[in-house]
Design an enzyme around this catalytic site. Sequence first.
Site, PDB file in Angstrom:
ATOM      1  N   LYS A 121       0.143   4.416  -0.299  1.00 23.41           N
ATOM      2  CA  LYS A 121      -0.548   5.415   0.304  1.00 23.41           C
ATOM      3  C   LYS A 121      -0.258   6.518  -0.805  1.00 23.41           C
ATOM      4  CE  LYS A 121       0.530   3.755   4.827  1.00 23.41           C
ATOM      5  NZ  LYS A 121       0.398   3.700   6.141  1.00 23.41           N
ATOM      6  N   GLU A 147      -6.659   4.603   7.988  1.00 23.96           N
ATOM      7  CA  GLU A 147      -6.235   6.201   7.767  1.00 23.96           C
ATOM      8  C   GLU A 147      -7.741   6.648   6.978  1.00 23.96           C
ATOM      9  OE1 GLU A 147      -2.920   5.567   5.483  1.00 23.96           O
ATOM     10  OE2 GLU A 147      -1.562   5.044   7.410  1.00 23.96           O
ATOM     11  N   GLY A 180       2.782   2.279  10.686  1.00 28.05           N
ATOM     12  CA  GLY A 180       3.701   3.544  10.394  1.00 28.05           C
ATOM     13  C   GLY A 180       4.472   3.767  11.693  1.00 28.05           C
ATOM     14  N   ASN A 219       0.824  -1.045  -0.004  1.00 25.39           N
ATOM     15  CA  ASN A 219       0.075  -0.090   0.091  1.00 25.39           C
ATOM     16  C   ASN A 219       0.922   1.095  -0.144  1.00 25.39           C
ATOM     17  OD1 ASN A 219      -1.806   2.063   0.545  1.00 25.39           O
ATOM     18  ND2 ASN A 219      -2.254   1.483   2.757  1.00 25.39           N
ATOM     19  N   HIS A 278      -9.316   0.956   5.261  1.00 22.44           N
ATOM     20  CA  HIS A 278      -7.946   1.418   5.629  1.00 22.44           C
ATOM     21  C   HIS A 278      -8.098   2.099   6.972  1.00 22.44           C
ATOM     22  CE1 HIS A 278      -4.073   2.559   6.598  1.00 22.44           C
ATOM     23  NE2 HIS A 278      -3.560   1.363   5.819  1.00 22.44           N
ATOM     24  N   SER A 299       3.723  -2.191  10.047  1.00 21.71           N
ATOM     25  CA  SER A 299       5.159  -2.164  10.405  1.00 21.71           C
ATOM     26  C   SER A 299       5.784  -3.510   9.790  1.00 21.71           C
ATOM     27  CB  SER A 299       5.638  -1.747  11.676  1.00 21.71           C
ATOM     28  OG  SER A 299       5.140  -0.462  11.987  1.00 21.71           O
ATOM     29  N   GLU A 341      -4.966  -5.151  10.843  1.00 24.03           N
ATOM     30  CA  GLU A 341      -4.064  -3.850  10.864  1.00 24.03           C
ATOM     31  C   GLU A 341      -4.239  -3.280  12.310  1.00 24.03           C
ATOM     32  OE1 GLU A 341      -2.080  -2.824   6.858  1.00 24.03           O
ATOM     33  OE2 GLU A 341      -3.975  -1.521   7.263  1.00 24.03           O
TER      34      GLU A 341
END
Length: 258
Positions: free
Chosen positions: A13, A103, A179, A11, A101, A219, A173
Amino acid sequence: MPERTPIIAGNWKMHRDHLEAIQLVQKLAYHLSEEDYEGQEVVVCPPFVALRSIQTLIQSDKLPLGLGAQNCHAEDEGAFTGEISAPMLARLDVAYVLCGHSERRALFGETDEVVNAKVRAVQRHGMRPILCVGETLEQREAGEATQVVVDQLRGSLEGVTIGEATQLVVAYEPVWAIGTGRNATPDDAQEMCAAIRGEIAEQYGQGTADGLRVQYGGSVKPGNIRELMGQPDVDGALVGGASLSSEDFALIVSHRRG
Ligand code: PEP
């Protein structure tokens, strides 16, 4: 028990323009051998503006890579300025679309209801959703991790049929691992991926659950992929930061090398 073909997806992003995207995929292909692709799916999810370039590159160089998108709108068309629809993605040979996701949930206010509408749009157009679920640190520390993920699955899969569920990929996730450089232990990842499979068994039966591919994301790096992939209920990885380095992503994909 059905064989589950592992799936490793990158991904990207909001990183890389379409020229940089071409370079990244070319370098990735250079680092990978035929055996690295065997028995597993490798997918890249670049930003929308690079999808056409990467589609063309995959086709012209006959790369055994799948194309994924990071998001889509739930409606097929309409007055939704700035949005991209599922049929537009399907026309670009996009095979997978990330839905929900963390985010997008946290920064763009996507609720399970919105995620559900997107999952259904993706499936309506013959693509496969990678449905992302995961708890925050607060929720984990309060002992709510499993319940949060189960609730996200229930809300996001409302109205999804058994046939459609067999096409699904779920990415576990944990939000606190994305991240941050702080990844879940292999045991934690295993426990949560098994809980996801258990919930799918509740909703769709054991056969569907046995065939479901559950990725771990958060990560993932060349140094931890092997142990994560060694867990019985972890069928792949969703990789953010490390997928922006062709060397690191290639090392992740080729983790089975001796
Ligand atoms: C992600 O964006 O889905 C992700 C897992 O990111 P990272 O690998 O950088 O934690």
